[in-house]
Enzyme design. Sequence first.
Site, short mmCIF file in Angstrom:
data_model
loop_
_atom_site.label_atom_id
_atom_site.label_comp_id
_atom_site.label_asym_id
_atom_site.label_seq_id
_atom_site.Cartn_x
_atom_site.Cartn_y
_atom_site.Cartn_z
N CYS A 1 -17.98 -16.52 7.19
CA CYS A 1 -16.59 -17.26 7.56
C CYS A 1 -17.95 -18.37 7.64
N LYS B 1 -12.10 -29.86 -19.07
CA LYS B 1 -12.16 -27.83 -19.71
C LYS B 1 -10.78 -28.19 -21.07
N ALA C 1 -18.23 -27.42 1.71
CA ALA C 1 -18.32 -27.04 3.06
C ALA C 1 -18.67 -25.70 2.82
N TYR D 1 1.00 -1.52 -0.10
CA TYR D 1 -0.34 0.00 -0.16
C TYR D 1 0.85 1.02 -0.16
N GLN E 1 -17.76 -36.24 4.72
CA GLN E 1 -15.58 -35.46 4.28
C GLN E 1 -14.96 -34.87 4.56
N CYS F 1 -14.07 -15.85 3.40
CA CYS F 1 -13.73 -14.08 3.92
C CYS F 1 -12.59 -13.51 3.00
N ARG G 1 -1.86 -16.42 11.31
CA ARG G 1 -1.72 -17.93 11.68
C ARG G 1 -1.99 -18.49 12.71
N ASP H 1 -25.44 -41.50 11.18
CA ASP H 1 -24.50 -41.77 10.98
C ASP H 1 -24.42 -43.18 10.25
P1 FAD Z 1 -20.77 -35.60 3.89
O1 FAD Z 1 -20.01 -34.99 3.56
O2 FAD Z 1 -20.65 -36.14 1.99
O3 FAD Z 1 -21.37 -36.25 4.65
C1 FAD Z 1 -22.86 -36.73 4.06
C2 FAD Z 1 -22.49 -38.10 5.39
O4 FAD Z 1 -23.59 -38.57 4.79
C3 FAD Z 1 -21.21 -39.72 5.19
O5 FAD Z 1 -20.81 -39.07 7.16
C4 FAD Z 1 -22.15 -40.58 5.24
O6 FAD Z 1 -21.90 -42.03 6.02
C5 FAD Z 1 -23.74 -40.20 5.62
N1 FAD Z 1 -24.46 -41.33 4.61
C6 FAD Z 1 -24.70 -40.66 3.53
N2 FAD Z 1 -26.18 -42.22 3.76
C7 FAD Z 1 -26.21 -42.19 4.82
C8 FAD Z 1 -27.35 -43.46 5.50
N3 FAD Z 1 -28.18 -44.10 4.61
N4 FAD Z 1 -27.55 -43.37 6.63
C9 FAD Z 1 -26.79 -43.08 7.75
N5 FAD Z 1 -25.75 -41.90 7.74
C10 FAD Z 1 -25.59 -41.76 5.82
N6 FAD Z 1 -14.92 -28.64 1.03
C11 FAD Z 1 -14.83 -27.23 0.92
O7 FAD Z 1 -15.73 -25.95 1.27
N7 FAD Z 1 -13.46 -26.73 1.45
C12 FAD Z 1 -12.25 -27.65 2.02
O8 FAD Z 1 -11.37 -27.51 0.97
C13 FAD Z 1 -12.94 -29.26 0.93
N8 FAD Z 1 -12.01 -30.15 0.63
C14 FAD Z 1 -12.44 -31.01 0.27
C15 FAD Z 1 -11.01 -32.12 0.31
C16 FAD Z 1 -11.48 -33.22 0.20
C17 FAD Z 1 -10.94 -34.58 -0.13
C18 FAD Z 1 -12.65 -34.07 -0.21
C19 FAD Z 1 -13.61 -35.25 -0.74
C20 FAD Z 1 -13.77 -32.57 -0.40
C21 FAD Z 1 -14.09 -31.76 0.62
N9 FAD Z 1 -14.40 -30.80 0.58
C22 FAD Z 1 -14.43 -29.43 0.67
C23 FAD Z 1 -15.64 -30.87 -0.02
C24 FAD Z 1 -16.65 -30.80 1.50
O9 FAD Z 1 -16.43 -31.46 2.14
C25 FAD Z 1 -18.35 -31.50 1.07
O10 FAD Z 1 -18.96 -30.49 0.14
C26 FAD Z 1 -18.42 -31.63 2.55
O11 FAD Z 1 -18.36 -32.08 3.31
C27 FAD Z 1 -20.35 -32.23 2.00
O12 FAD Z 1 -21.32 -31.81 2.97
P2 FAD Z 1 -22.47 -32.81 3.36
O13 FAD Z 1 -22.72 -33.17 4.27
O14 FAD Z 1 -23.21 -33.02 1.91
O15 FAD Z 1 -22.00 -34.71 3.09
P1 NAP Z 2 -15.44 -30.10 -9.07
O1 NAP Z 2 -14.56 -28.98 -8.16
O2 NAP Z 2 -17.08 -30.09 -9.05
O3 NAP Z 2 -14.10 -31.16 -10.21
C1 NAP Z 2 -15.12 -31.61 -10.98
C2 NAP Z 2 -13.96 -31.84 -11.71
O4 NAP Z 2 -14.40 -33.29 -11.96
C3 NAP Z 2 -13.66 -30.71 -12.57
O5 NAP Z 2 -12.54 -31.24 -12.98
C4 NAP Z 2 -14.97 -31.55 -14.43
O6 NAP Z 2 -14.25 -31.09 -14.73
C5 NAP Z 2 -14.46 -32.70 -14.03
N1 NAP Z 2 -15.49 -33.44 -14.34
C6 NAP Z 2 -16.74 -33.12 -13.98
N2 NAP Z 2 -18.05 -34.36 -14.59
C7 NAP Z 2 -16.91 -34.75 -15.72
C8 NAP Z 2 -17.48 -35.95 -16.12
N3 NAP Z 2 -18.30 -36.61 -16.51
N4 NAP Z 2 -16.14 -37.17 -16.56
C9 NAP Z 2 -14.39 -36.86 -15.95
N5 NAP Z 2 -13.97 -34.97 -15.21
C10 NAP Z 2 -15.39 -35.13 -15.12
O7 NAP Z 2 -15.58 -31.35 -7.54
P2 NAP Z 2 -15.05 -32.19 -7.00
O8 NAP Z 2 -13.46 -31.68 -7.35
O9 NAP Z 2 -15.54 -33.66 -6.39
O10 NAP Z 2 -15.03 -31.35 -5.71
C11 NAP Z 2 -15.73 -31.00 -4.59
C12 NAP Z 2 -16.18 -29.90 -3.68
O11 NAP Z 2 -15.77 -29.49 -2.92
C13 NAP Z 2 -16.45 -28.45 -4.98
O12 NAP Z 2 -17.43 -28.09 -4.57
C14 NAP Z 2 -14.80 -28.23 -4.44
O13 NAP Z 2 -14.71 -26.76 -4.70
C15 NAP Z 2 -14.82 -28.84 -2.81
N6 NAP Z 2 -13.04 -28.72 -2.72
C16 NAP Z 2 -12.86 -27.51 -2.01
C17 NAP Z 2 -11.90 -27.86 -2.07
C18 NAP Z 2 -10.60 -26.35 -2.13
O14 NAP Z 2 -10.01 -26.15 -1.60
N7 NAP Z 2 -11.01 -25.34 -1.89
C19 NAP Z 2 -10.95 -28.78 -2.27
C20 NAP Z 2 -11.39 -30.29 -1.83
C21 NAP Z 2 -13.60 -29.96 -2.69
P3 NAP Z 2 -13.93 -31.31 -16.50
O15 NAP Z 2 -15.30 -31.13 -16.90
O16 NAP Z 2 -13.14 -29.64 -17.47
O17 NAP Z 2 -12.85 -32.25 -17.16
FE1 SF4 Z 3 -12.46 -17.02 6.92
FE2 SF4 Z 3 -14.12 -18.50 8.55
FE3 SF4 Z 3 -12.46 -19.68 6.55
FE4 SF4 Z 3 -11.23 -18.95 8.61
S1 SF4 Z 3 -12.42 -20.73 8.79
S2 SF4 Z 3 -10.53 -18.93 6.87
S3 SF4 Z 3 -12.90 -17.14 8.65
S4 SF4 Z 3 -13.37 -18.46 5.98
#
Ligand code: FAD
Ligand code: NAP
Ligand code: SF4
Length: 678
Positions: free
Chosen positions: A358, A570, A664, A170, A416, A345, A292, A408
């Site tokens: 948040c 893409k 999330a 700045y 997840q 944020c 942090r 669950d």
């Molecule tokens: P889920 O987290 O999928 O939870 C669903 C739950 O339902 C599970 O515990 C499952 O066991 C339970 N369930 C399903 N069916 C039944 C049933 N019939 N009976 C009882 N229980 C059942 N998002 C972010 O915003 N930031 C991130 O940095 C980020 N990082 C990620 C990294 C990874 C590796 C992954 C896999 C995901 C990440 N995500 C992140 C995505 C985020 O975790 C999901 O968007 C979020 O967990 C979705 O929440 P949900 O509660 O809808 O579903």
């Molecule tokens: P996503 O971000 O929607 O990515 C899905 C990927 O799969 C894209 O690269 C897409 O790109 C490809 N795809 C979609 N349909 C397909 C098909 N039929 N065949 C082949 N490729 C296909 O979803 P995600 O990676 O599963 O993550 C899930 C959610 O968790 C997202 O909303 C993400 O923001 C969140 N998350 C966030 C973080 C974070 O650090 N903030 C980390 C992990 C997850 P193309 O269509 O171009 O191939």
């Molecule tokens: Fe921002 Fe909330 Fe994520 Fe912390 S947890 S970085 S305040 S969105």
Amino acid sequence: MTGTDRYPHIFSPLDLGFVRIKNRILMGSMHTGLEEAEGGFERMAAYYAERARGGVGMIITGGFFPNREAGYGSKLGNEDDAAQHRLITAAVHGADAEVKICLQILHTGALAGTDQCVAPSAVKSRIGRFTPNALDEAGIEKQIADFVQCARMAQLAGYDGVEIIGSAGYLISTFLVEKTNLRTDQWGGSWPNRMRFALEVVRRVRAAVGERFMLIFRIAAMDMLDGGLAWDEIVSLAQAVESAGANIISTHFCWHEAPVPTIATMVPRAAFAQVSGRLRRELGIPVITSNRINMPAVAEEVLARGDADLVSMARPMLADPELVNKAAQGREDEINTCIACNQACLDHTFGGRQQVSCLVNPRACNETRLNYLPTPEPKRIAVVGAGPAGLAYATVAAQRGHRVTLIDAAAEIGGQFNLAKRIPGKEEFHETLRYYRRMIALHGIALRLNTRADATALQAEGFDEVVVATGIAPRLPALAGISHPKVVPYIDAILGRRPIGAKVAIMGAGGIGFDVAELISHSGASGALDVAVFAREWGIDFQNHPRGGVTGVLPQTAKAEREIWLMQRKADALGKTLGRTTGWTHRLTLGRRGVHMVAGVDYLAVDDAGLHTLVDGQPRLFAVDTVIVCAGQTPLRRLYDDLLALGVKASLVGGAFEAAELDAKRAIDQASRLAAEV
Ligand code: FAD
Ligand code: NAP
Ligand code: SF4
């Protein structure tokens, strides 16, 4: 042992003579977007007052501009502006008369995003939109006068002080650094000349506001610029600022344009506090450290080590306004910890989406709009799925007085998030799960794990409401050979259920594709847990050698032991859907490890030879041992459909509601809002 005994340094007041700060935790400055919103001052008043009630010792507001050249947005320049600010100061002092609040004066200089932006020289920032207008002598005097006027108006508005930001790229900082200050007059050239603008601002503000008004100066204790400030310059600047009349030095790290992460979740907790500590030992006034520091134990350790007199927590106060009270009362396990994701944020601020909130606390900045009030009509509610959506719903509903049963199929809560927490650099997700475990106990939620819910059984139990939060099913694209043994769904890859070969194709480059690439290209300790590893990965020298504290050469990140191709259909560059303030760190890290990024891929088939594709229309075989599928998700709604078929009233949240682009942030926000209404 009470919380105040456990954290003796946090809970010892800081006496500046004319003012006493009741504890050592302050809420750092964060632009919220409310500054410019309709009714924003009322909303800011509620937002800051809630943090004051939550026990923080001092609050620094988001930045306000001293004039139009300083940036788009809310300005504090005259008495009419000051009258609006009275809403904030009255609310904070009314909430707790002992809490101090200072206004941050923000002049963004070359980063102002207006063609009227000004700087010492016409040097465009790598991340700025415009080449700034070089200030002439009269222009410099005007900018200083505007800083002074802004501080006077802050005093009139009832603030306890001001923070002047002299870092981050700045205006003030661009006078300090040679590459942005090319002047040859008294405001440029030699180091005393380059310091002159900062010192004149401090001196004249002090003269205008008198001695009994806090003046905090924010300094880049390392700017992470190739050719940035040397350590002896930083020390002499801080000492001169002290002599010019500042009461407190606040340490900042990095200019926004420096390609080094300083606050993302991959940064170890309190990694930079040691630099504040070295500076503190050169000064006679208190020093604030930041970055942090997200839990009381971390803050206490920093203070006990003598690295700072005050600890700034900005995002942690969005995540949990009651953080300090919870620490004081020994309720740390109830703290909703900031996971440093930036998703709701800083990604909003820098993405131009303005309004900040948040991920873990959607009430942040919505204090006048989203409240979890006691219900007049308690219901029996079954929530199926204990992922983020189900956890948020269950917690809010139970907190409001509903009787909640959370079911669950898995052996632990989290959905997840139990995958996310395994990714190096995402260890903070453990804290969110700890928080929800505590909320389940605190609010008497009946938890049934290892229980797959079934529509008939739910019907038989006669719940008033059934909330289906069953999440998603990973998508397996319809592709020849998709059942080949070398195809591994991402869940199996992350949980280590299947072996991963030496040559790997990752199909899909969204957030999960990038996370999987991080996991399988990583070796050794996680940089997020080890400051030395983090420093090595990003070429940081915490001793500030050479200038700026960065080597200027490529960081020494080890090449991945595997050969990895991360792909998408893409044609765009990979990683465009990642977070605005963090995506670049993932792209850089994977690039340095040698991960190949391939766009424009048509997947044709998987067989013993590997993955057959067309890339930009040309046939290409990737001779890989493993194909990890990260191709998005589809909603898991079988239970919901079964419930509807039986005539049971049910609602959907989270991934079960809509899987596309679900994260999330959206899951928790949607679930909390629904539970606030039920
Ligand atoms: P889920 O987290 O999928 O939870 C669903 C739950 O339902 C599970 O515990 C499952 O066991 C339970 N369930 C399903 N069916 C039944 C049933 N019939 N009976 C009882 N229980 C059942 N998002 C972010 O915003 N930031 C991130 O940095 C980020 N990082 C990620 C990294 C990874 C590796 C992954 C896999 C995901 C990440 N995500 C992140 C995505 C985020 O975790 C999901 O968007 C979020 O967990 C979705 O929440 P949900 O509660 O809808 O579903
Ligand atoms: P996503 O971000 O929607 O990515 C899905 C990927 O799969 C894209 O690269 C897409 O790109 C490809 N795809 C979609 N349909 C397909 C098909 N039929 N065949 C082949 N490729 C296909 O979803 P995600 O990676 O599963 O993550 C899930 C959610 O968790 C997202 O909303 C993400 O923001 C969140 N998350 C966030 C973080 C974070 O650090 N903030 C980390 C992990 C997850 P193309 O269509 O171009 O191939
Ligand atoms: Fe921002 Fe909330 Fe994520 Fe912390 S947890 S970085 S305040 S969105």
